[in-house]
Write a protein that holds these residues in place. Structure first.
Motif, PDB file in Angstrom:
ATOM      1  N   PHE A   1      56.600 -66.714  -3.632  1.00  0.00           N
ATOM      2  CA  PHE A   1      56.573 -66.978  -5.067  1.00  0.00           C
ATOM      3  C   PHE A   1      55.343 -66.366  -5.741  1.00  0.00           C
ATOM      4  O   PHE A   1      54.969 -66.757  -6.841  1.00  0.00           O
ATOM      5  N   GLY A   2      54.711 -65.405  -5.083  1.00  0.00           N
ATOM      6  CA  GLY A   2      53.567 -64.726  -5.684  1.00  0.00           C
ATOM      7  C   GLY A   2      52.232 -65.407  -5.471  1.00  0.00           C
ATOM      8  O   GLY A   2      51.228 -64.982  -6.045  1.00  0.00           O
ATOM      9  N   ARG A   3      52.204 -66.446  -4.641  1.00  0.00           N
ATOM     10  CA  ARG A   3      50.928 -67.131  -4.393  1.00  0.00           C
ATOM     11  C   ARG A   3      50.140 -66.389  -3.321  1.00  0.00           C
ATOM     12  O   ARG A   3      50.668 -66.065  -2.267  1.00  0.00           O
ATOM     13  N   GLU A   4      48.883 -66.099  -3.596  1.00  0.00           N
ATOM     14  CA  GLU A   4      48.051 -65.381  -2.626  1.00  0.00           C
ATOM     15  C   GLU A   4      47.775 -66.271  -1.414  1.00  0.00           C
ATOM     16  O   GLU A   4      47.374 -67.426  -1.539  1.00  0.00           O
ATOM     17  N   ILE A   5      48.024 -65.724  -0.226  1.00  0.00           N
ATOM     18  CA  ILE A   5      47.799 -66.481   1.008  1.00  0.00           C
ATOM     19  C   ILE A   5      46.767 -65.822   1.912  1.00  0.00           C
ATOM     20  O   ILE A   5      46.436 -66.347   2.971  1.00  0.00           O
ATOM     21  N   GLY A   6      46.234 -64.705   1.531  1.00  0.00           N
ATOM     22  CA  GLY A   6      45.226 -64.033   2.349  1.00  0.00           C
ATOM     23  C   GLY A   6      44.909 -62.671   1.795  1.00  0.00           C
ATOM     24  O   GLY A   6      45.481 -62.236   0.803  1.00  0.00           O
ATOM     25  N   GLY A   7      43.985 -61.978   2.457  1.00  0.00           N
ATOM     26  CA  GLY A   7      43.601 -60.653   2.009  1.00  0.00           C
ATOM     27  C   GLY A   7      42.858 -59.911   3.097  1.00  0.00           C
ATOM     28  O   GLY A   7      42.562 -60.469   4.161  1.00  0.00           O
ATOM     29  N   LEU A   8      42.579 -58.656   2.831  1.00  0.00           N
ATOM     30  CA  LEU A   8      41.932 -57.796   3.806  1.00  0.00           C
ATOM     31  C   LEU A   8      40.634 -57.250   3.252  1.00  0.00           C
ATOM     32  O   LEU A   8      40.618 -56.694   2.154  1.00  0.00           O
ATOM     33  N   GLY A   9      39.565 -57.361   4.037  1.00  0.00           N
ATOM     34  CA  GLY A   9      38.340 -56.634   3.767  1.00  0.00           C
ATOM     35  C   GLY A   9      37.558 -57.083   2.547  1.00  0.00           C
ATOM     36  O   GLY A   9      38.123 -57.483   1.541  1.00  0.00           O
ATOM     37  N   PRO A  10      36.230 -57.006   2.622  1.00  0.00           N
ATOM     38  CA  PRO A  10      35.366 -57.309   1.478  1.00  0.00           C
ATOM     39  C   PRO A  10      35.253 -56.105   0.565  1.00  0.00           C
ATOM     40  O   PRO A  10      34.226 -55.443   0.503  1.00  0.00           O
ATOM     41  N   ALA A  41      41.088 -43.924   0.466  1.00  0.00           N
ATOM     42  CA  ALA A  41      40.839 -42.586  -0.045  1.00  0.00           C
ATOM     43  C   ALA A  41      39.495 -42.048   0.434  1.00  0.00           C
ATOM     44  O   ALA A  41      38.668 -42.775   0.980  1.00  0.00           O
ATOM     45  N   GLY A  42      39.289 -40.744   0.205  1.00  0.00           N
ATOM     46  CA  GLY A  42      38.006 -40.121   0.523  1.00  0.00           C
ATOM     47  C   GLY A  42      37.996 -39.466   1.881  1.00  0.00           C
ATOM     48  O   GLY A  42      39.029 -39.246   2.512  1.00  0.00           O
ATOM     49  N   GLU A  43      36.794 -39.136   2.340  1.00  0.00           N
ATOM     50  CA  GLU A  43      36.591 -38.521   3.645  1.00  0.00           C
ATOM     51  C   GLU A  43      35.749 -39.469   4.491  1.00  0.00           C
ATOM     52  O   GLU A  43      34.554 -39.642   4.226  1.00  0.00           O
ATOM     53  N   SER A  44      36.368 -40.089   5.477  1.00  0.00           N
ATOM     54  CA  SER A  44      35.673 -41.080   6.280  1.00  0.00           C
ATOM     55  C   SER A  44      36.368 -41.243   7.624  1.00  0.00           C
ATOM     56  O   SER A  44      37.601 -41.192   7.705  1.00  0.00           O
ATOM     57  N   PRO A  45      35.606 -41.482   8.714  1.00  0.00           N
ATOM     58  CA  PRO A  45      36.227 -41.798  10.003  1.00  0.00           C
ATOM     59  C   PRO A  45      36.969 -43.132   9.975  1.00  0.00           C
ATOM     60  O   PRO A  45      37.785 -43.406  10.848  1.00  0.00           O
ATOM     61  N   HIS A  46      36.662 -43.974   8.966  1.00  0.00           N
ATOM     62  CA  HIS A  46      37.267 -45.306   8.866  1.00  0.00           C
ATOM     63  C   HIS A  46      38.375 -45.356   7.813  1.00  0.00           C
ATOM     64  O   HIS A  46      38.730 -46.437   7.349  1.00  0.00           O
ATOM     65  N   ALA A  47      38.938 -44.218   7.460  1.00  0.00           N
ATOM     66  CA  ALA A  47      39.915 -44.186   6.370  1.00  0.00           C
ATOM     67  C   ALA A  47      41.249 -44.808   6.751  1.00  0.00           C
ATOM     68  O   ALA A  47      42.012 -45.207   5.862  1.00  0.00           O
ATOM     69  N   VAL A  48      41.562 -44.904   8.047  1.00  0.00           N
ATOM     70  CA  VAL A  48      42.821 -45.508   8.489  1.00  0.00           C
ATOM     71  C   VAL A  48      42.493 -46.607   9.487  1.00  0.00           C
ATOM     72  O   VAL A  48      42.011 -46.323  10.595  1.00  0.00           O
ATOM     73  N   GLN A  49      42.727 -47.858   9.091  1.00  0.00           N
ATOM     74  CA  GLN A  49      42.335 -48.995   9.914  1.00  0.00           C
ATOM     75  C   GLN A  49      43.540 -49.873  10.247  1.00  0.00           C
ATOM     76  O   GLN A  49      44.491 -49.969   9.480  1.00  0.00           O
ATOM     77  N   ARG A  50      43.440 -50.528  11.397  1.00  0.00           N
ATOM     78  CA  ARG A  50      44.532 -51.360  11.910  1.00  0.00           C
ATOM     79  C   ARG A  50      44.094 -52.826  11.931  1.00  0.00           C
ATOM     80  O   ARG A  50      42.978 -53.138  12.355  1.00  0.00           O
ATOM     81  N   PHE A  51      44.999 -53.709  11.493  1.00  0.00           N
ATOM     82  CA  PHE A  51      44.736 -55.141  11.439  1.00  0.00           C
ATOM     83  C   PHE A  51      45.859 -55.883  12.165  1.00  0.00           C
ATOM     84  O   PHE A  51      47.014 -55.439  12.155  1.00  0.00           O
ATOM     85  N   ASP A  52      45.530 -57.006  12.789  1.00  0.00           N
ATOM     86  CA  ASP A  52      46.552 -57.770  13.500  1.00  0.00           C
ATOM     87  C   ASP A  52      47.351 -58.611  12.491  1.00  0.00           C
ATOM     88  O   ASP A  52      47.043 -58.633  11.295  1.00  0.00           O
ATOM     89  N   PRO A  53      48.414 -59.305  12.940  1.00  0.00           N
ATOM     90  CA  PRO A  53      49.244 -60.077  12.009  1.00  0.00           C
ATOM     91  C   PRO A  53      48.499 -61.164  11.251  1.00  0.00           C
ATOM     92  O   PRO A  53      48.965 -61.616  10.207  1.00  0.00           O
ATOM     93  N   GLU A  54      47.338 -61.587  11.770  1.00  0.00           N
ATOM     94  CA  GLU A  54      46.529 -62.589  11.070  1.00  0.00           C
ATOM     95  C   GLU A  54      45.532 -61.946  10.119  1.00  0.00           C
ATOM     96  O   GLU A  54      44.639 -62.623   9.600  1.00  0.00           O
ATOM     97  N   LEU A  55      45.670 -60.622   9.899  1.00  0.00           N
ATOM     98  CA  LEU A  55      44.820 -59.854   8.981  1.00  0.00           C
ATOM     99  C   LEU A  55      43.385 -59.737   9.471  1.00  0.00           C
ATOM    100  O   LEU A  55      42.459 -59.577   8.691  1.00  0.00           O
TER     101      LEU A  55
END
Length: 219
Positions: A1-10, A41-55
């Motif tokens: 229903f659009g309620r925020e339940i979590g997020g990724l990264g600071p 975006a940008g040029e960085s070694p960390h531009a593509v990151q993987r997170f588990d199902p618990e974020l």
């Protein structure tokens, strides 16, 4: 229903682009079977990151399999089974990862020695891929599982059946190539075209305000 339940990264940290688990200008996301992949975006070694199902941060994808190599201008992610495709505009290449590990990379050319700038990838069930390209000329290219070009389904142009600055792709599988429908968003997002894997134009929908579907499109 659009309620925020979590997020990724600071997000918003000044040094977010170099901090594992932090997101700096995120631009695309793909959900795999057991993880979430986020591209920035940008040029960085960390531009593509993987997170588990618990974020929770799991790892980063290594550009070209090298921890020191940066990704260069990622514009799109695409996933199919265990395969992840990372589309890099600045490097003009597509990197392919399998189960999180670097598999190989490929580039396409226009036949005159100029490398094409990819903008989107859509994987097919048989291992082939469709690659949309924006520069130096627009094109829609069908490649095999190793990234070798098989056919150009659409070339640069403004007319129907040609593509101009394609930015995204989607595929509706069919029992054969002539019945598989490819949806191409082009004209910088102002037109949606439909073609077959044989390159036959089926119709288009202009997406500008006040315009309807093309009356001459095929069913």
């Amino acid at each position: 229903f659009g309620r925020e339940i979590g997020g990724l990264g600071p997000g918003g940290l000044a040094r977010a682009a170099v901090l594992p688990g932090a997101l700096h200008r995120p631009l695309d996301v793909e959900a795999l079977e057991d993880e979430l992949v986020v591209a920035c975006a940008g040029e960085s070694p960390h531009a593509v990151q993987r997170f588990d199902p618990e974020l929770v941060y799991r790892a980063r994808c290594l550009a070209l399999g090298d921890p020191a190599q940066p990704f260069r201008g990622v514009v799109r992610l695409s996933a199919a089974g265990e395969r992840l495709f990372v589309v890099e505009a600045l490097a003009r290449r597509v990197q392919v990862f399998r189960s999180g590990e670097f598999h190989f990379a490929f580039q396409l050319s226009d036949g005159r020695g100029r490398r094409l700038e990819p903008s989107a990838v859509a994987a097919l069930e048989d291992g082939r891929e469709l690659v949309a390209c924006r520069a130096p000329e627009s094109a829609l290219v069908l490649v095999d599982a190793s990234g070798r070009a098989l056919a150009v389904l659409a070339r640069h142009g403004e007319e129907e059946g040609a593509v101009l600055e394609p930015c995204d792709l989607a595929v509706e599988p069919g029992v054969e190539d002539r019945r598989t429908r490819v949806f191409v968003l082009d004209r910088d997002g102002r037109r949606l075209q439909v073609l077959t894997l044989e390159g036959r134009w089926l119709g288009s929908i202009p997406l500008e305000a006040g315009q309807g579907a093309d009356p001459q499109r095929e069913p």
